[in-house]
Design a protein around this motif. Structure first.
Motif, mmCIF file in Angstrom:
data_model
loop_
_atom_site.group_PDB
_atom_site.id
_atom_site.type_symbol
_atom_site.label_atom_id
_atom_site.label_comp_id
_atom_site.label_asym_id
_atom_site.label_seq_id
_atom_site.Cartn_x
_atom_site.Cartn_y
_atom_site.Cartn_z
ATOM 1 N N GLU A 70 6.445 -3.612 0.361
ATOM 2 C CA GLU A 70 5.868 -2.595 1.247
ATOM 3 C C GLU A 70 6.837 -1.430 1.458
ATOM 4 O O GLU A 70 6.421 -0.269 1.547
ATOM 5 N N LYS A 71 8.109 -1.725 1.510
ATOM 6 C CA LYS A 71 9.103 -0.685 1.764
ATOM 7 C C LYS A 71 9.303 0.226 0.557
ATOM 8 O O LYS A 71 9.385 1.455 0.693
ATOM 9 N N TRP A 72 9.370 -0.368 -0.648
ATOM 10 C CA TRP A 72 9.798 0.387 -1.821
ATOM 11 C C TRP A 72 8.670 0.764 -2.792
ATOM 12 O O TRP A 72 8.797 1.726 -3.549
ATOM 13 N N LEU A 73 7.580 0.005 -2.803
ATOM 14 C CA LEU A 73 6.601 0.173 -3.871
ATOM 15 C C LEU A 73 5.198 0.576 -3.416
ATOM 16 O O LEU A 73 4.466 1.204 -4.182
ATOM 17 N N VAL A 74 4.802 0.173 -2.224
ATOM 18 C CA VAL A 74 3.458 0.509 -1.769
ATOM 19 C C VAL A 74 3.319 2.030 -1.696
ATOM 20 O O VAL A 74 4.140 2.710 -1.076
ATOM 21 N N GLU A 95 -3.932 -7.657 2.638
ATOM 22 C CA GLU A 95 -4.951 -6.646 2.928
ATOM 23 C C GLU A 95 -4.302 -5.314 3.300
ATOM 24 O O GLU A 95 -4.728 -4.244 2.843
ATOM 25 N N ARG A 96 -3.265 -5.391 4.108
ATOM 26 C CA ARG A 96 -2.558 -4.166 4.509
ATOM 27 C C ARG A 96 -1.928 -3.476 3.299
ATOM 28 O O ARG A 96 -1.990 -2.248 3.154
ATOM 29 N N MET A 97 -1.329 -4.255 2.424
ATOM 30 C CA MET A 97 -0.700 -3.698 1.232
ATOM 31 C C MET A 97 -1.727 -3.006 0.335
ATOM 32 O O MET A 97 -1.483 -1.907 -0.179
ATOM 33 N N ILE A 98 -2.867 -3.653 0.142
ATOM 34 C CA ILE A 98 -3.895 -3.073 -0.730
ATOM 35 C C ILE A 98 -4.433 -1.776 -0.144
ATOM 36 O O ILE A 98 -4.589 -0.768 -0.845
ATOM 37 N N GLU A 135 -11.980 -11.973 -2.289
ATOM 38 C CA GLU A 135 -13.316 -11.882 -1.682
ATOM 39 C C GLU A 135 -13.239 -11.956 -0.160
ATOM 40 O O GLU A 135 -14.070 -11.370 0.546
ATOM 41 N N ALA A 136 -12.256 -12.677 0.369
ATOM 42 C CA ALA A 136 -12.156 -12.870 1.820
ATOM 43 C C ALA A 136 -11.568 -11.668 2.545
ATOM 44 O O ALA A 136 -11.615 -11.611 3.780
ATOM 45 N N LEU A 137 -11.032 -10.698 1.798
ATOM 46 C CA LEU A 137 -10.400 -9.554 2.435
ATOM 47 C C LEU A 137 -11.441 -8.566 2.961
ATOM 48 O O LEU A 137 -12.545 -8.454 2.437
ATOM 49 N N ASP A 138 -11.058 -7.842 3.986
ATOM 50 C CA ASP A 138 -11.944 -6.830 4.581
ATOM 51 C C ASP A 138 -11.813 -5.539 3.779
ATOM 52 O O ASP A 138 -11.172 -4.570 4.206
ATOM 53 N N LEU A 139 -12.419 -5.545 2.605
ATOM 54 C CA LEU A 139 -12.421 -4.387 1.720
ATOM 55 C C LEU A 139 -13.860 -4.095 1.312
ATOM 56 O O LEU A 139 -14.665 -5.019 1.187
ATOM 57 N N PRO A 140 -14.199 -2.834 1.060
ATOM 58 C CA PRO A 140 -15.537 -2.527 0.552
ATOM 59 C C PRO A 140 -15.779 -3.234 -0.781
ATOM 60 O O PRO A 140 -14.836 -3.425 -1.567
#
Length: 262
Positions: A184-188, A209-212, A239-244
């Motif tokens: 998250e610090k270097w690549l996201v 989910e936050r990373m995506i 599939e379980a993630l809160d994504l469209p």
């Protein structure tokens, strides 16, 4: 469509020798016997339509035979990547041959090939891949082969990205197995693709989910690391993630198709 962007197979004569050794090192139960036929059978059972098949030249002398094998298994279902070894004196010409064979990319494994991601000697490989239009998949983060030394850390990957703009770099295991905070610090947000190989059960779904969402779903690739993980586990995780649903569909197949110009 479901495309697994991270699958390993071996020639029929080698699989019975290699799989038990790798299973003992990794601690994972193999889901196939490592052969092409077993893997294709399991893919049909699992509902996986296509796969990116990755091989690793663990010795300089293996380059040619591995890349010949990779080219021989290409099909509508199998998208093979080749490999080069950083210590091979002819890695540059072999990468040109990989292109001539019709392969779309290469796989590097810092642990099994004994290099650190930020070593100056490996930067020319990434630059050559960029110039040839080849994707590069790199094992990132923890590996049980060398648990006390992480060969590919997120900060080092960021250095490669900065030194090699335009490279099509895929970092396995969401950018760094068990190094999620550093990812998250270097690549996201950076111009890099992250695959989900072996992440089910390893990463907190909230952090995933936050990373995506922060990185962009268009740069996430569905992957299992078969035979070391059942791709259905990673599918359930996504599939379980809160994504469209459109973003999930992109992760499951569209992103890798676009990346490889297929």
């Amino acid at each position: 469509m479901l495309i697994d962007s991270h699958i390993h197979v071996f020639p029929d004569a080698l699989a019975p020798k290699v799989i038990p050794k790798l299973a003992a090192v990794s601690g994972y139960d193999n889901q196939t016997d490592g052969t092409l036929s077993s893997t294709l059978e399991k893919m049909r059972e699992w509902g996986v339509d296509k796969g990116v098949f990755l091989s690793i030249a663990t010795k300089p002398s293996q380059q040619k035979s591995i890349n010949d094998f990779c080219a021989s298994i290409a099909s509508d279902t199998v998208i093979p990547f080749g490999s080069v070894h950083p210590d091979a004196p002819d890695w540059e010409s072999e990468m040109e041959r990989i292109v001539a064979l019709g392969l779309k990319g290469i796989k590097l494994h810092p642990d099994y090939q004994d290099f650190d991601m930020d070593e100056p000697r490996v930067l020319p490989i990434f630059q050559k891949a960029r110039d040839l239009g080849l994707c590069v998949v790199v094992h990132a983060g923890f590996d049980p082969l060398s648990p006390k030394h992480i060969h590919c850390r997120p900060q080092a990957c960021r250095q490669v990205l900065d030194a090699c703009p335009g490279i099509k770099l895929i970092l396995a295991h969401m950018g760094g197995m068990r190094l999620w905070d550093d990812v998250e610090k270097w690549l996201v947000g950076a111009p890099v693709w992250l695959d989900t190989a072996c992440c089910a059960g390893e990463i907190d779904p909230i952090q995933l989910e936050r990373m995506i969402k922060s990185h962009g779903a268009e740069k996430i690739l569905f992957a299992s690391d078969c035979p070391w993980s059942d791709p259905r586990r990673e599918k359930v995780m996504i599939e379980a993630l809160d994504l469209p649903q459109r973003e999930k569909d992109a992760i499951f197949s569209q992103n890798i198709l676009r990346l490889l110009d297929l």
